[in-house]
Design a protein around this motif. Structure first.
Motif, PDB file in Angstrom:
ATOM      1  N   GLU A  29      -4.051   6.179  -0.034  1.00 44.63           N
ATOM      2  CA  GLU A  29      -3.311   5.370   0.936  1.00 44.63           C
ATOM      3  C   GLU A  29      -2.004   6.057   1.307  1.00 44.63           C
ATOM      4  OE1 GLU A  29      -2.715   1.049   2.385  1.00 44.63           O
ATOM      5  OE2 GLU A  29      -2.857   1.112   0.200  1.00 44.63           O
ATOM      6  N   TYR A  30      -1.738   6.105   2.622  1.00 39.76           N
ATOM      7  CA  TYR A  30      -0.476   6.648   3.122  1.00 39.76           C
ATOM      8  C   TYR A  30       0.617   5.602   2.953  1.00 39.76           C
ATOM      9  CZ  TYR A  30      -3.073  10.518   5.206  1.00 39.76           C
ATOM     10  OH  TYR A  30      -3.859  11.627   5.384  1.00 39.76           O
ATOM     11  N   ILE A  31       1.816   6.081   2.627  1.00 33.82           N
ATOM     12  CA  ILE A  31       2.930   5.184   2.370  1.00 33.82           C
ATOM     13  C   ILE A  31       4.245   5.893   2.721  1.00 33.82           C
ATOM     14  CG2 ILE A  31       3.183   5.922  -0.062  1.00 33.82           C
ATOM     15  CD1 ILE A  31       3.834   2.979  -0.764  1.00 33.82           C
ATOM     16  N   GLY A  32       5.233   5.124   3.169  1.00 33.81           N
ATOM     17  CA  GLY A  32       6.569   5.674   3.377  1.00 33.81           C
ATOM     18  C   GLY A  32       6.980   5.906   4.805  1.00 33.81           C
ATOM     19  N   ILE A  45      -3.515  -1.812  -7.719  1.00 30.81           N
ATOM     20  CA  ILE A  45      -4.229  -0.618  -8.175  1.00 30.81           C
ATOM     21  C   ILE A  45      -5.302  -1.011  -9.177  1.00 30.81           C
ATOM     22  CG2 ILE A  45      -4.000   1.559  -9.441  1.00 30.81           C
ATOM     23  CD1 ILE A  45      -1.178   1.784  -8.297  1.00 30.81           C
ATOM     24  N   ASN A  46      -6.529  -0.642  -8.870  1.00 34.55           N
ATOM     25  CA  ASN A  46      -7.664  -0.873  -9.763  1.00 34.55           C
ATOM     26  C   ASN A  46      -7.728   0.282 -10.753  1.00 34.55           C
ATOM     27  OD1 ASN A  46     -10.321  -0.967 -10.911  1.00 34.55           O
ATOM     28  ND2 ASN A  46     -11.027  -2.174  -9.166  1.00 34.55           N
ATOM     29  N   SER A  47      -7.689  -0.021 -12.029  1.00 34.95           N
ATOM     30  CA  SER A  47      -7.649   1.022 -13.055  1.00 34.95           C
ATOM     31  C   SER A  47      -8.932   1.841 -13.121  1.00 34.95           C
ATOM     32  CB  SER A  47      -7.384   0.395 -14.427  1.00 34.95           C
ATOM     33  OG  SER A  47      -8.428  -0.509 -14.779  1.00 34.95           O
ATOM     34  N   LYS A  48      -9.986   1.383 -12.419  1.00 41.02           N
ATOM     35  CA  LYS A  48     -11.275   2.073 -12.484  1.00 41.02           C
ATOM     36  C   LYS A  48     -11.450   3.102 -11.358  1.00 41.02           C
ATOM     37  CE  LYS A  48     -13.605  -1.794 -14.766  1.00 41.02           C
ATOM     38  NZ  LYS A  48     -14.712  -2.788 -14.674  1.00 41.02           N
ATOM     39  N   VAL A  49     -10.432   3.268 -10.506  1.00 37.85           N
ATOM     40  CA  VAL A  49     -10.521   4.270  -9.445  1.00 37.85           C
ATOM     41  C   VAL A  49      -9.471   5.345  -9.667  1.00 37.85           C
ATOM     42  CG1 VAL A  49     -11.319   2.526  -7.802  1.00 37.85           C
ATOM     43  CG2 VAL A  49      -8.903   3.172  -7.827  1.00 37.85           C
ATOM     44  N   GLU A  50      -9.657   6.490  -8.999  1.00 38.30           N
ATOM     45  CA  GLU A  50      -8.588   7.487  -8.907  1.00 38.30           C
ATOM     46  C   GLU A  50      -7.787   7.151  -7.663  1.00 38.30           C
ATOM     47  OE1 GLU A  50      -7.688  12.285  -8.515  1.00 38.30           O
ATOM     48  OE2 GLU A  50      -9.737  11.596  -8.834  1.00 38.30           O
ATOM     49  N   PHE A  51      -6.504   6.912  -7.827  1.00 37.58           N
ATOM     50  CA  PHE A  51      -5.666   6.401  -6.745  1.00 37.58           C
ATOM     51  C   PHE A  51      -4.645   7.460  -6.346  1.00 37.58           C
ATOM     52  CE2 PHE A  51      -4.267   2.276  -4.821  1.00 37.58           C
ATOM     53  CZ  PHE A  51      -3.212   2.771  -4.096  1.00 37.58           C
ATOM     54  N   HIS A  52      -4.646   7.813  -5.053  1.00 37.52           N
ATOM     55  CA  HIS A  52      -3.668   8.755  -4.515  1.00 37.52           C
ATOM     56  C   HIS A  52      -2.763   8.046  -3.514  1.00 37.52           C
ATOM     57  CE1 HIS A  52      -6.363  12.596  -5.143  1.00 37.52           C
ATOM     58  NE2 HIS A  52      -6.155  11.916  -6.254  1.00 37.52           N
ATOM     59  N   PHE A  53      -1.463   8.020  -3.787  1.00 38.26           N
ATOM     60  CA  PHE A  53      -0.494   7.669  -2.751  1.00 38.26           C
ATOM     61  C   PHE A  53      -0.173   8.948  -1.981  1.00 38.26           C
ATOM     62  CE2 PHE A  53       0.671   4.011  -5.520  1.00 38.26           C
ATOM     63  CZ  PHE A  53       0.616   3.002  -4.566  1.00 38.26           C
ATOM     64  N   ILE A  54      -0.140   8.853  -0.647  1.00 37.13           N
ATOM     65  CA  ILE A  54       0.187  10.001   0.189  1.00 37.13           C
ATOM     66  C   ILE A  54       1.489   9.711   0.928  1.00 37.13           C
ATOM     67  CG2 ILE A  54      -0.610  11.588   1.972  1.00 37.13           C
ATOM     68  CD1 ILE A  54      -3.460  10.671   1.395  1.00 37.13           C
ATOM     69  N   LEU A  55       2.545  10.413   0.547  1.00 36.78           N
ATOM     70  CA  LEU A  55       3.852  10.215   1.150  1.00 36.78           C
ATOM     71  C   LEU A  55       3.855  10.756   2.581  1.00 36.78           C
ATOM     72  CD1 LEU A  55       5.957  11.441  -1.897  1.00 36.78           C
ATOM     73  CD2 LEU A  55       5.550   9.057  -1.241  1.00 36.78           C
ATOM     74  N   VAL A  76      12.252  16.063   3.810  1.00 38.29           N
ATOM     75  CA  VAL A  76      11.677  14.750   3.534  1.00 38.29           C
ATOM     76  C   VAL A  76      11.923  13.827   4.720  1.00 38.29           C
ATOM     77  CG1 VAL A  76      11.918  12.681   2.100  1.00 38.29           C
ATOM     78  CG2 VAL A  76      11.895  14.954   1.031  1.00 38.29           C
ATOM     79  N   PHE A  77      10.847  13.233   5.257  1.00 36.39           N
ATOM     80  CA  PHE A  77      10.959  12.268   6.340  1.00 36.39           C
ATOM     81  C   PHE A  77      10.379  10.912   5.970  1.00 36.39           C
ATOM     82  CE2 PHE A  77      12.028  15.975   8.770  1.00 36.39           C
ATOM     83  CZ  PHE A  77      12.752  15.519   9.859  1.00 36.39           C
ATOM     84  N   TRP A  78       9.867  10.743   4.744  1.00 33.66           N
ATOM     85  CA  TRP A  78       9.439   9.414   4.346  1.00 33.66           C
ATOM     86  C   TRP A  78      10.657   8.624   3.890  1.00 33.66           C
ATOM     87  CZ3 TRP A  78       8.177  13.666   1.178  1.00 33.66           C
ATOM     88  CH2 TRP A  78       8.708  13.653  -0.115  1.00 33.66           C
ATOM     89  N   PHE A 270      -9.869   6.010   2.443  1.00 28.16           N
ATOM     90  CA  PHE A 270      -8.416   6.038   2.584  1.00 28.16           C
ATOM     91  C   PHE A 270      -7.981   5.102   3.702  1.00 28.16           C
ATOM     92  CE2 PHE A 270      -9.144   9.275   5.875  1.00 28.16           C
ATOM     93  CZ  PHE A 270      -8.128   9.045   6.787  1.00 28.16           C
ATOM     94  N   ILE A 271      -6.731   4.652   3.602  1.00 24.41           N
ATOM     95  CA  ILE A 271      -6.187   3.662   4.542  1.00 24.41           C
ATOM     96  C   ILE A 271      -4.855   4.144   5.105  1.00 24.41           C
ATOM     97  CG2 ILE A 271      -5.308   1.298   4.795  1.00 24.41           C
ATOM     98  CD1 ILE A 271      -7.133   0.428   2.538  1.00 24.41           C
ATOM     99  N   TRP A 272      -4.685   3.982   6.400  1.00 26.96           N
ATOM    100  CA  TRP A 272      -3.368   4.061   7.033  1.00 26.96           C
ATOM    101  C   TRP A 272      -2.992   2.627   7.401  1.00 26.96           C
ATOM    102  CZ3 TRP A 272       0.393   7.604   7.967  1.00 26.96           C
ATOM    103  CH2 TRP A 272       1.444   7.167   8.783  1.00 26.96           C
ATOM    104  N   CYS A 273      -1.967   2.051   6.834  1.00 26.45           N
ATOM    105  CA  CYS A 273      -1.118   2.535   5.771  1.00 26.45           C
ATOM    106  C   CYS A 273      -0.614   1.328   4.986  1.00 26.45           C
ATOM    107  CB  CYS A 273       0.045   3.349   6.341  1.00 26.45           C
ATOM    108  SG  CYS A 273       1.099   2.360   7.453  1.00 26.45           S
ATOM    109  N   ALA A 274       0.088   1.571   3.873  1.00 29.58           N
ATOM    110  CA  ALA A 274       0.527   0.498   2.984  1.00 29.58           C
ATOM    111  C   ALA A 274       1.439  -0.499   3.679  1.00 29.58           C
ATOM    112  CB  ALA A 274       1.237   1.100   1.768  1.00 29.58           C
ATOM    113  N   GLU A 275       2.357   0.001   4.522  1.00 24.46           N
ATOM    114  CA  GLU A 275       3.293  -0.888   5.201  1.00 24.46           C
ATOM    115  C   GLU A 275       2.567  -1.894   6.092  1.00 24.46           C
ATOM    116  OE1 GLU A 275       5.619   2.785   4.159  1.00 24.46           O
ATOM    117  OE2 GLU A 275       3.608   2.347   4.892  1.00 24.46           O
ATOM    118  N   GLU A 276       1.535  -1.446   6.791  1.00 27.76           N
ATOM    119  CA  GLU A 276       0.790  -2.331   7.677  1.00 27.76           C
ATOM    120  C   GLU A 276      -0.107  -3.291   6.907  1.00 27.76           C
ATOM    121  OE1 GLU A 276      -1.205   0.050  10.605  1.00 27.76           O
ATOM    122  OE2 GLU A 276       0.655   0.972  11.310  1.00 27.76           O
ATOM    123  N   SER A 277      -0.437  -2.945   5.669  1.00 24.25           N
ATOM    124  CA  SER A 277      -1.289  -3.797   4.836  1.00 24.25           C
ATOM    125  C   SER A 277      -0.510  -4.883   4.119  1.00 24.25           C
ATOM    126  CB  SER A 277      -2.013  -2.951   3.782  1.00 24.25           C
ATOM    127  OG  SER A 277      -2.926  -2.058   4.364  1.00 24.25           O
TER     128      SER A 277
END
Length: 294
Positions: A29-32, A45-55, A76-78, A270-277
């Motif tokens: 998931e994209y964030i920032g 966060i589900n502990s059974k997945v591999e979770f990537h935050f993408i700044l 840095v622009f996030w 993957f999802i764009w993005c955390a802010e919109e969710s």
């Protein structure tokens, strides 16, 4: 004897299917990019997945006020209010299945477009390696994502600069993975990169939400088309939580993902993005991770 021959053939068949299945439990998931109040801990966060935050994003431009290209010197622009080195390091320490990536480029900077515009391959790569190594070490980052969407350079120049950057960062141990985020209209640049440097790219974050509205069958057809374009790559399904095009989560996205999963083709979501969710209660993040973990 016939029994053992049949048993051996069956085992070989099962081994073949296992080796060629590309399902994974990777969620990204994209964030920032859109809020200075977002925290990593806001996202379930589900502990059974591999979770990537993408700044989103690091850009080789000066600041937002009067942005201009810096030839590979990334800044840095996030939004760092809650996504600073301390918060990221602490969060990773408490969540062993979480990794952090930083996305390079993006669509815009300030009020204009963020262009890939190197002055020369050699100087761009040197500057990028130096500036990103510092940023990655400072912010506890594990990998990079390539999301340039506008170009003042040929596909060949893009391929060499980005390919060499990923190769150097991996060889030095600075990053452990790399991804790309193409969509149909810019495939020429990313396919040039893939053809020569696909062996150092781990994930393909294809922006399926950049298409116009898709049905389930059209989504699956387009997914298989891009899987062929990026043959051998780990291709993720995607949607935009704030709207946009593609196949929306309320209109068949999960049906399509289940069908791809049944076929052994779902490389993750993957999802764009955390802010919109956030204002939707992260309902689709939960559903996506449950699907991957099942």
């Amino acid at each position: 004897m016939e029994f053992y021959r049949i048993l051996s053939a069956t085992l070989l068949s099962l081994l073949f299917l296992t080796c060629n299945a590309s399902n994974s439990k990777l969620f990204r998931e994209y964030i920032g990019a859109e809020s200075n109040s977002m925290k990593l801990s806001d996202v379930p966060i589900n502990s059974k997945v591999e979770f990537h935050f993408i700044l989103a994003f690091a850009i080789d431009y000066t600041d937002d006020n009067h942005p201009s290209p810096t030839n590979g010197k990334f800044n840095v622009f996030w939004e760092t209010n809650h996504l600073g080195p301390g918060q990221i390091g602490s969060f990773k320490g408490s969540n062993s299945n979480v990794k952090i990536a930083v996305s390079l480029g993006g669509d815009s900077v300030g009020s204009g477009k963020a262009f890939f515009a190197p002055k020369s391959k050699t100087s761009w790569v040197q500057n990028a390696v130096y500036s990103l190594t510092y940023m990655i070490n400072t912010y506890h980052i594990d990998g990079i994502d390539i999301d340039y969407e506008h170009f003042k350079a040929s596909p060949e120049m893009f391929a060499e600069c980005i390919g060499q950057l990923i190769t150097i960062l991996k060889k030095s141990g600075t990053i452990s993975f790399a991804s790309i985020a193409p969509y149909e209209e810019i495939n020429s640049h990313y396919l040039a990169l893939w053809r020569k440097y696909g062996h150092v790219i781990d994930y393909v974050n294809f922006q399926f939400y950049a298409y116009d509205k898709l049905s389930v069958s059209h989504f699956i057809s387009n997914f298989k088309k891009q899987a062929s374009n990026y043959e051998g790559g780990q291709l993720l399904a995607s949607f935009e939580s704030g709207g946009g095009g593609g196949l929306k989560p309320a209109n068949g996205f999960f049906e399509a993902c289940n069908e791809l999963k049944d076929q052994g083709k779902l490389g993750g979501i993957f999802i764009w993005c955390a802010e919109e969710s956030k204002n939707k209660g992260f309902q689709y993040e939960k559903k996506s991770q449950d699907l991957l973990a099942a």
